[in-house]
Scaffold this motif. Structure first.
Motif, mmCIF file in Angstrom:
data_model
loop_
_atom_site.group_PDB
_atom_site.id
_atom_site.type_symbol
_atom_site.label_atom_id
_atom_site.label_comp_id
_atom_site.label_asym_id
_atom_site.label_seq_id
_atom_site.Cartn_x
_atom_site.Cartn_y
_atom_site.Cartn_z
ATOM 1 N N ARG A 1 0.861 -1.171 0.000
ATOM 2 C CA ARG A 1 0.000 0.000 0.000
ATOM 3 C C ARG A 1 0.903 1.228 0.000
ATOM 4 N NH1 ARG A 1 -5.409 -0.535 2.043
ATOM 5 N NH2 ARG A 1 -6.578 1.313 1.383
ATOM 6 N N VAL A 2 0.718 2.136 -0.936
ATOM 7 C CA VAL A 2 1.506 3.357 -0.996
ATOM 8 C C VAL A 2 0.618 4.521 -0.557
ATOM 9 C CG1 VAL A 2 2.869 4.910 -2.428
ATOM 10 C CG2 VAL A 2 2.969 2.439 -2.818
ATOM 11 N N LEU A 3 1.049 5.230 0.481
ATOM 12 C CA LEU A 3 0.277 6.319 1.059
ATOM 13 C C LEU A 3 1.087 7.605 1.031
ATOM 14 C CD1 LEU A 3 -0.855 4.469 4.330
ATOM 15 C CD2 LEU A 3 -2.044 4.475 2.117
ATOM 16 N N ARG A 4 0.434 8.700 0.630
ATOM 17 C CA ARG A 4 1.076 9.998 0.786
ATOM 18 C C ARG A 4 0.585 10.582 2.104
ATOM 19 N NH1 ARG A 4 0.184 12.853 -4.207
ATOM 20 N NH2 ARG A 4 1.860 11.508 -4.936
ATOM 21 N N VAL A 5 1.547 10.792 3.010
ATOM 22 C CA VAL A 5 1.210 11.144 4.394
ATOM 23 C C VAL A 5 1.935 12.415 4.795
ATOM 24 C CG1 VAL A 5 1.351 10.392 6.802
ATOM 25 C CG2 VAL A 5 0.788 8.736 5.012
ATOM 26 N N LYS A 6 1.234 13.286 5.508
ATOM 27 C CA LYS A 6 1.855 14.495 6.050
ATOM 28 C C LYS A 6 1.902 14.406 7.559
ATOM 29 C CE LYS A 6 1.706 19.529 6.228
ATOM 30 N NZ LYS A 6 1.055 20.779 5.744
ATOM 31 N N ALA A 7 3.060 14.778 8.113
ATOM 32 C CA ALA A 7 3.218 14.848 9.565
ATOM 33 C C ALA A 7 3.046 16.298 9.990
ATOM 34 C CB ALA A 7 4.581 14.326 9.990
ATOM 35 N N SER A 8 2.168 16.535 10.933
ATOM 36 C CA SER A 8 1.935 17.888 11.426
ATOM 37 C C SER A 8 3.209 18.466 12.022
ATOM 38 C CB SER A 8 0.831 17.872 12.479
ATOM 39 O OG SER A 8 0.778 19.091 13.178
ATOM 40 N N SER A 9 3.358 19.780 11.890
ATOM 41 C CA SER A 9 4.531 20.438 12.478
ATOM 42 C C SER A 9 4.514 20.363 13.992
ATOM 43 C CB SER A 9 4.585 21.900 12.029
ATOM 44 O OG SER A 9 3.383 22.577 12.396
ATOM 45 N N SER A 10 3.356 20.045 14.560
ATOM 46 C CA SER A 10 3.250 19.924 16.015
ATOM 47 C C SER A 10 3.153 18.476 16.478
ATOM 48 C CB SER A 10 2.016 20.706 16.505
ATOM 49 O OG SER A 10 0.832 20.187 15.917
ATOM 50 N N ALA A 11 3.355 17.536 15.558
ATOM 51 C CA ALA A 11 3.256 16.116 15.917
ATOM 52 C C ALA A 11 4.303 15.752 16.959
ATOM 53 C CB ALA A 11 3.425 15.247 14.676
ATOM 54 N N SER A 12 3.918 14.891 17.872
ATOM 55 C CA SER A 12 4.836 14.455 18.923
ATOM 56 C C SER A 12 5.942 13.594 18.335
ATOM 57 C CB SER A 12 4.078 13.659 19.983
ATOM 58 O OG SER A 12 3.071 14.446 20.580
ATOM 59 N N THR A 13 7.143 13.790 18.835
ATOM 60 C CA THR A 13 8.259 12.946 18.405
ATOM 61 C C THR A 13 8.092 11.551 18.979
ATOM 62 O OG1 THR A 13 9.800 14.792 18.211
ATOM 63 C CG2 THR A 13 10.749 12.597 18.540
ATOM 64 N N GLY A 14 8.186 10.552 18.114
ATOM 65 C CA GLY A 14 8.044 9.172 18.560
ATOM 66 C C GLY A 14 7.351 8.332 17.524
ATOM 67 N N ALA A 15 6.994 7.114 17.913
ATOM 68 C CA ALA A 15 6.350 6.166 17.003
ATOM 69 C C ALA A 15 4.857 6.427 16.962
ATOM 70 C CB ALA A 15 6.632 4.741 17.456
ATOM 71 N N LEU A 16 4.332 6.704 15.773
ATOM 72 C CA LEU A 16 2.902 6.931 15.588
ATOM 73 C C LEU A 16 2.307 5.773 14.789
ATOM 74 C CD1 LEU A 16 2.691 10.762 14.835
ATOM 75 C CD2 LEU A 16 2.648 9.571 17.037
ATOM 76 N N ALA A 17 1.065 5.440 15.120
ATOM 77 C CA ALA A 17 0.435 4.242 14.570
ATOM 78 C C ALA A 17 0.015 4.409 13.124
ATOM 79 C CB ALA A 17 -0.777 3.871 15.418
ATOM 80 N N ILE A 18 0.099 3.296 12.390
ATOM 81 C CA ILE A 18 -0.453 3.176 11.041
ATOM 82 C C ILE A 18 -1.278 1.898 11.011
ATOM 83 C CG2 ILE A 18 0.062 2.772 8.612
ATOM 84 C CD1 ILE A 18 2.529 4.424 8.885
ATOM 85 N N HIS A 19 -2.553 2.026 10.671
ATOM 86 C CA HIS A 19 -3.440 0.864 10.541
ATOM 87 C C HIS A 19 -3.930 0.780 9.096
ATOM 88 C CE1 HIS A 19 -3.810 0.268 14.925
ATOM 89 N NE2 HIS A 19 -3.791 1.594 14.995
ATOM 90 N N VAL A 20 -3.781 -0.393 8.513
ATOM 91 C CA VAL A 20 -4.329 -0.659 7.180
ATOM 92 C C VAL A 20 -5.226 -1.872 7.334
ATOM 93 C CG1 VAL A 20 -3.844 -1.202 4.787
ATOM 94 C CG2 VAL A 20 -2.251 0.235 6.069
ATOM 95 N N GLY A 21 -6.542 -1.619 7.354
ATOM 96 C CA GLY A 21 -7.459 -2.704 7.637
ATOM 97 C C GLY A 21 -7.166 -3.263 9.020
ATOM 98 N N LYS A 22 -6.898 -4.566 9.088
ATOM 99 C CA LYS A 22 -6.617 -5.211 10.371
ATOM 100 C C LYS A 22 -5.125 -5.286 10.691
ATOM 101 C CE LYS A 22 -10.754 -8.116 10.188
ATOM 102 N NZ LYS A 22 -11.292 -9.514 10.208
#
Length: 524
Positions: A355-376
């Motif tokens: 799956r190819v996703l174009r994703v933007k990270a907010s300038s205020s996003a917390s530093t660290g591991a953020l979740a990605i869910h694709v279906g299950k």
């Protein structure tokens, strides 16, 4: 290991397809091994039946019988014996944990053992992993001690031996320790023998990252040709679109030890994987002639597996930026849900395995591991605001001169720059730092110390590729241009530099350039 054995083993592969008319292993043992070994029962023989080893371990034992004791076997017979012994007297998956680096040819691994006696008695001449990948009763460990002393009588007078009663230490301390730590009988082996082994035929999604070349992914097709024998086809690509394709053959030992030889983009490569977990393969894939050139390989079977994400490429996003993420796995169907601070700009392309996703990270996003869910299926991507520090990986490495009409090629050294963000305390270099991932860097080398500078090691020892982090050592042999016509060895400091918004962040490691590795057995 004597050079003759090493030379034999360097030409022998574990991959072989016995003919349908090949003599059984029991028949070969009866005909060719009982001149020295004693038959204990129809399928039990002295010494032979009282050890357990990896396929590489059995290959080395048979080669030693050929060189030292005059055993006469054909290549076909040798492979028949290795397959039989590895399946019947191998190691359970849990018994190889912590020592697989030797099988996977991770030859820059720094070993560390709790037992000082083991380190000084066993791991001073060869890797400790070679011992850890065997199982014997006390009587067989004692035989091994006597073999060492009989074959190499100077053992007692070498470093870490001549200052103590080596034989007394080996027999009365090491034998009990080894018999307790690495016994012939184990619950793990008994349970593994009873475990139902899954089929490996089918399509596998794989992912990896070749140092100096980048991330890749694709599909490995596995077709069963005979019991435990497979044909394989790889069809993949690097992140820049370059092809990663090849084909070859594989054999399965002990129900999970996957070994394959193949040609990939015109280069001979090997696979050393564990398939102990149903629907999963992992290990290392590397060039046959340059085992230092390789990468960690992970794969999941496409059919019969729960949806899963094998890799997210790239593994990080800088806050405020937009990137295309390739999600590699199986069962990648359904809606995309991202962690807070991530926004899905576009679902670029989709199939069950990528799956190819174009994703933007907010300038205020917390530093660290953020979740990605694709279906299950789920995984994470690391978001960071700035790089706080770098690490050169590995921090210490060895390269070896070669070529120049010598019998061994140069052995390169490959480095990567691992970026880290500061944790909640905002201070770089503390325990709560957050790993970002490997980043492109500019590479260079300088003398490690004053002696290296005086000997002009940077000039003579080899060249570092500034873009890839690959160091290619110089030619082997005496160099009349050097002081005392010594060889092209050297002691270098490796420097990685990453530009972070105009700020130069650096880290360093050490590289020793030394002479050839003359003895190169399957287990070092």
């Amino acid at each position: 290991m004597v050079p003759a054995i090493s030379g034999l083993l360097s030409t022998v592969s574990l991959l072989f397809t016995p003919s349908v008319h090949a003599a059984s292993a029991e028949h070969i043992i009866q005909q060719k091994c009982l001149a020295c070994h004693v038959e204990e029962s129809e399928t039990s023989w002295s010494r032979i039946s009282h050890q357990r080893k990896t396929p590489e371990g059995w290959l080395m034992s048979i080669a030693r019988m050929q060189i030292m004791h005059g055993l006469k076997v054909t290549e076909e017979e040798r492979h028949t014996l290795v397959k039989y012994l590895a399946d019947r007297q191998g190691l359970a998956p849990s018994e190889t944990e912590g020592a697989r680096y030797a099988l996977e040819r991770r030859l820059n691994t720094s070993e560390s053992f709790e037992s000082q006696a083991f380190t000084e008695t066993c791991a001073r001449c060869h890797s400790g992993a070679r011992v850890m990948l065997q199982r014997r009763p006390a009587s067989e460990w004692e035989h091994l001690i006597h073999f060492h002393l009989g074959q190499w009588p100077t053992t007692e007078y070498q470093a870490l031996a001549r200052d103590r009663d080596w034989l007394d230490l080996a027999l009365n301390e090491m034998v009990p320790e080894l018999a307790d730590m690495l016994p012939l009988q184990s619950k793990a082996w008994d349970q593994w023998q009873k475990t139902v082994k899954p089929s490996l035929a089918g399509s596998w999604t794989f992912a990896g990252k070749m140092p100096g070349k980048g991330e890749m992914h694709g599909v490995m097709q596995v077709k069963e040709k005979a019991k435990d024998q497979f044909g394989i086809v790889l069809a993949g690509q690097y992140a820049d679109g370059a092809a990663f394709e090849g084909s070859g053959d594989a054999i399965l030992y002990t129900g999970y030890e996957w070994r394959a030889n193949m040609m990939v983009d015109g280069i001979a490569m090997r696979q050393v994987f564990s398939a102990a977990k149903a629907g999963e393969m992992q290990g290392r894939m590397f060039e046959r002639e340059h085992d230092e050139r390789g990468f960690d390989f992970a794969a999941v079977q496409q059919s019969g597996m729960s949806p899963s994400i094998l890799a997210v490429q790239p593994e990080y996003i800088k806050s405020g930026e937009t990137v295309e993420l390739s999600i590699i796995g199986t069962g990648l169907q359904g809606d995309v849900t991202l962690g807070q601070g991530l926004t899905l700009i576009k679902d670029v392309s989709a199939n069950a395995n990528k799956r190819v996703l174009r994703v933007k990270a907010s300038s205020s996003a917390s530093t660290g591991a953020l979740a990605i869910h694709v279906g299950k299926a789920s995984s994470t991507v690391t978001v960071y605001d700035q790089i706080a520090s770098l690490k050169v990986v590995p921090a210490f490495q060895v390269a070896r001169v070669g070529g120049n009409d010598s019998s061994t090629p140069k052995m390169e050294a490959v480095f990567e720059a691992e970026a880290w963000a500061a944790g909640q305390d905002g201070i770089a270099g503390t325990e709560d730092d957050i790993r970002i991932g490997f980043m492109p860097a500019t590479w260079s080398v300088v003398p490690f110390n004053e002696t290296a500078a005086a000997d002009n090691d940077v000039h003579f020892s080899g060249r570092m590729d500034a873009a890839s982090g690959v160091f290619t050592p110089a030619l082997a042999g005496p160099n009349p241009e050097r002081r005392m016509s010594t060889n092209n060895a050297g002691n270098l400091k490796v420097i990685a530099q990453v530009d972070e918004e105009g700020k130069k962040i650096t880290a360093d490691g050490q590289l020793i350039v030394t002479v050839q590795r003359w003895n190169n057995p399957p287990i070092p």
